[in-house]
Scaffold this motif. Structure first.
Motif, mmCIF file in Angstrom:
data_model
loop_
_atom_site.group_PDB
_atom_site.id
_atom_site.type_symbol
_atom_site.label_atom_id
_atom_site.label_comp_id
_atom_site.label_asym_id
_atom_site.label_seq_id
_atom_site.Cartn_x
_atom_site.Cartn_y
_atom_site.Cartn_z
ATOM 1 N N UNK A 171 4.870 13.681 -3.483
ATOM 2 C CA UNK A 171 3.409 13.583 -3.524
ATOM 3 C C UNK A 171 2.762 14.502 -2.505
ATOM 4 N N UNK A 172 3.345 14.514 -1.295
ATOM 5 C CA UNK A 172 2.787 15.359 -0.227
ATOM 6 C C UNK A 172 2.952 16.826 -0.615
ATOM 7 N N UNK A 173 4.159 17.155 -1.108
ATOM 8 C CA UNK A 173 4.452 18.545 -1.474
ATOM 9 C C UNK A 173 3.509 19.043 -2.590
ATOM 10 N N UNK A 174 3.216 18.137 -3.517
ATOM 11 C CA UNK A 174 2.344 18.529 -4.639
ATOM 12 C C UNK A 174 0.875 18.578 -4.221
ATOM 13 N N UNK A 175 0.598 18.164 -2.983
ATOM 14 C CA UNK A 175 -0.784 18.183 -2.495
ATOM 15 C C UNK A 175 -1.624 17.046 -3.045
ATOM 16 N N UNK A 176 -0.958 16.016 -3.619
ATOM 17 C CA UNK A 176 -1.720 14.900 -4.195
ATOM 18 C C UNK A 176 -1.737 13.669 -3.286
ATOM 19 N N UNK A 177 -0.942 13.723 -2.209
ATOM 20 C CA UNK A 177 -0.841 12.539 -1.343
ATOM 21 C C UNK A 177 -1.035 12.951 0.106
ATOM 22 N N UNK A 178 -1.911 12.228 0.805
ATOM 23 C CA UNK A 178 -2.084 12.513 2.236
ATOM 24 C C UNK A 178 -2.314 11.204 2.985
ATOM 25 N N UNK A 179 -2.154 11.283 4.297
ATOM 26 C CA UNK A 179 -2.316 10.099 5.151
ATOM 27 C C UNK A 179 -3.347 10.415 6.224
ATOM 28 N N UNK B 162 0.815 -1.220 0.000
ATOM 29 C CA UNK B 162 0.000 0.000 0.000
ATOM 30 C C UNK B 162 0.842 1.261 0.000
ATOM 31 N N UNK B 163 1.940 1.214 0.748
ATOM 32 C CA UNK B 163 2.760 2.423 0.848
ATOM 33 C C UNK B 163 3.625 2.632 -0.399
ATOM 34 N N UNK B 164 3.724 1.636 -1.224
ATOM 35 C CA UNK B 164 4.361 1.827 -2.533
ATOM 36 C C UNK B 164 3.298 2.249 -3.549
ATOM 37 N N UNK B 165 2.191 1.522 -3.550
ATOM 38 C CA UNK B 165 1.137 1.791 -4.540
ATOM 39 C C UNK B 165 0.581 3.219 -4.419
ATOM 40 N N UNK B 166 0.235 3.630 -3.201
ATOM 41 C CA UNK B 166 -0.401 4.949 -3.000
ATOM 42 C C UNK B 166 0.465 6.088 -3.521
ATOM 43 N N UNK B 167 1.683 6.255 -2.989
ATOM 44 C CA UNK B 167 2.528 7.350 -3.458
ATOM 45 C C UNK B 167 2.862 7.261 -4.951
ATOM 46 N N UNK B 168 3.001 6.055 -5.484
ATOM 47 C CA UNK B 168 3.294 5.939 -6.925
ATOM 48 C C UNK B 168 2.070 6.349 -7.749
#
Ligand code: NAD
Length: 462
Positions: A58-66, A12-18
């Motif tokens: 991903x976080x910086x671009x605002x596209x990834x969050x937890x 999951x932690x590979x799939x999500x950020x990718x």
């Protein structure tokens, strides 16, 4: 697309950020709130090459969050990847506890339409059960399509594998699901992405279009178990050949190379050693055998693969005993704890099985691994963990190579030899060539190979 990934482990932690790197808006969630807090504060709960950079971007671009709020994550998304663990239960079957719990959570929370994608490795017919669970617990409150999209990534190269897969398998029941899956993976299928592994565009890093394989859900589920079992079979075959080589005076490396050069066979996964471990092969093999048994097929071929693998630890211990004679009271240095190099994953690691057996026989173990020390300090409390590879040799009666980390080749073997009680190396991974450590005065034992012998020189002509 707005995507939710449930389960932030290796998959999951590979799939999500990718997925976020492909341009999707991704929320990753997990029932382990400590893990989520760590990720929210910029930490990484596991070691995976290039992943920290993908997460950061991903976080910086605002596209990834937890978030630890699974319900919020489900509500906010159109597609839900289920990446929770399917560990072995007491009978060797894959435990469906987490899968069922997530299916219920989705059913009780979701509204409108959701694409529910199973990525965890599951026995065939899990999709059918998930569909029933989703329908039963939602009481028709939401509309969904179910997809099986098995994951083939290898720990250590997970990010690479996401962007450069051999194939993407999607088990679907509707055209809508098929189209949505194509949309999710479109950048990878069309070669339109920036590859974080290579730091280049897809074309710049030699991207090749992966096979896009659309099947029914049962087939997709079976493909994953069948693939992992086949790779396990290759490893056990290599180990059986290695045993035969030890009995006949042949060299397993030469024999297996001779086999692997045949394109129909291929050289990968034909390396002898102390057996396969990790969170995939042993449990998937066992789950596949048990699943087959449940539906009336006795998978004897795979039972033998399992038995050969189980005997590798015994075989290696026997090799050590033959040389050291008595194990009790000996100090043994262990190089490597992870189940393979380039990961910190120690689950079902053969290194652990060997260390535990040597401890049972009365040995004191000193150990080192480049990435798995934090896990080992919890999991192997009676092992003395040292800060470097060289230190395992201190006062040791033998050093074992249990994981083939390439950096073990660069250790100061001359100095290690000087600090040992006795210069002997048991190489469970054939990291060295026979004869390579001779110059430091080591006795060297490996798998399926004879001690180094020089070729007879060409006779001088008169
Ligand atoms: P993992 O144990 O590293 O991660 C699973 C995560 O799911 C954990 O963080 C756990 O806290 C979370 N979880 C468990 N129950 C949950 C719940 N009810 N709700 C939310 N989160 C929950 O496992 P993994 O290695 O990522 O493997 C996940 C699945 O993918 C398994 O089925 C595995 O067989 C398969 N798989 C693994 C690999 C691999 O190399 N590790 C490769 C391909 C497929």
């Amino acid at each position: 697309m707005k995507i939710c990934v449930i389960g932030t482990g290796y998959v999951g932690l590979t799939t999500g950020p990718c997925l976020a790197a492909l341009g999707h808006e991704v929320i990753c969630t997990d029932c382990d709130s400590a893990k989520i807090e760590l990720l929210q504060s910029g930490g990484m709960p596991l070691f995976e090459k290039a992943l920290p950079e993908v997460v950061q971007q991903g976080v910086k671009a605002g596209r990834l969050s937890f978030t630890a709020d699974v319900r919020h994550a489900i509500e906010a998304c159109d597609a839900i990847f289920v990446c929770v663990g399917t560990p072995p239960d007491a009978d060797g079957k894959a435990s469906m506890v987490a899968i069922e719990s997530v299916a219920r959570q989705i059913a009780e929370t979701a509204s409108g339409y959701k694409l529910v994608i199973g990525k965890s490795t599951v026995p065939v017919h899990t999709g059918e059960r998930m569909r029933r669970t989703l329908a039963t617990y939602s009481r028709g409150r939401f509309d969904f399509d179910l997809v099986s999209n098995p994951e083939f990534l290898r720990e250590g190269t997970g990010v690479y594998d996401f962007f450069h897969p051999d194939r993407i398998v999607v088990g679907v029941e509707s055209e809508r699901a098929q189209n949505l899956m194509r949309e999710i993976y479109a950048p990878v299928l069309d070669g339109v992405f920036h590859c974080p592994w290579h730091g280049q565009t897809a074309r710049g890093c030699g991207w090749k279009a992966p096979a896009w394989l659309v099947t029914n859900i049962n087939s997709a589920e079976l493909i994953k178990h069948a693939a992992n079992s086949f790779l396990s079979l290759k490893i056990s075959y290599a180990n059986a050949i290695a045993d035969l080589c030890e009995l006949t005076g042949a060299n397993a490396e030469e024999v297996l190379r001779g086999l692997g050069l045949d394109r129909r066979i291929g050289s990968e996964f034909l390396r002898p050693g102390i057996g396969f471990g990790g969170f995939c092969f042993p449990k998937d093999l066992s789950a596949f055998i048990e699943m087959a048994n449940d539906i009336g097929y006795n998978f004897r071929l795979l039972r033998e693969v399992q038995a050969i693998n189980a005997s590798r630890v015994e075989h290696f211990i026997h090799l050590i005993q033959q040389e050291l004679w008595v194990i009790e009271g000996k100090t043994i240095g262990a190089l490597g704890l992870a189940f393979k190099p380039e990961t910190d994953d120690t689950r079902l690691s053969p290194a652990y099985a060997i260390i535990r057996e040597l401890q049972r026989l009365g040995a004191t173990i000193r150990a080192y691994d480049p990435q798995a020390m934090h896990k080992a300090s919890r999991e192997l409390p009676a092992v003395e963990l040292v800060a470097s590879g060289e230190e395992v040799a201190q006062g040791a009666d033998a050093v074992l190579v249990l994981t083939e980390w390439p950096q073990f080749r660069q250790l100061d073997w001359a100095r290690m030899g000087e600090t040992m009680q006795r210069r002997v190396v048991f190489d469970g991974r054939n990291l060295f060539a026979p004869g390579e450590l001779d110059r430091y005065g080591f006795d060297y034992f490996s798998i399926g190979r004879q001690p180094h012998r020089e070729l007879k020189p060409v006779a001088a002509s008169h």
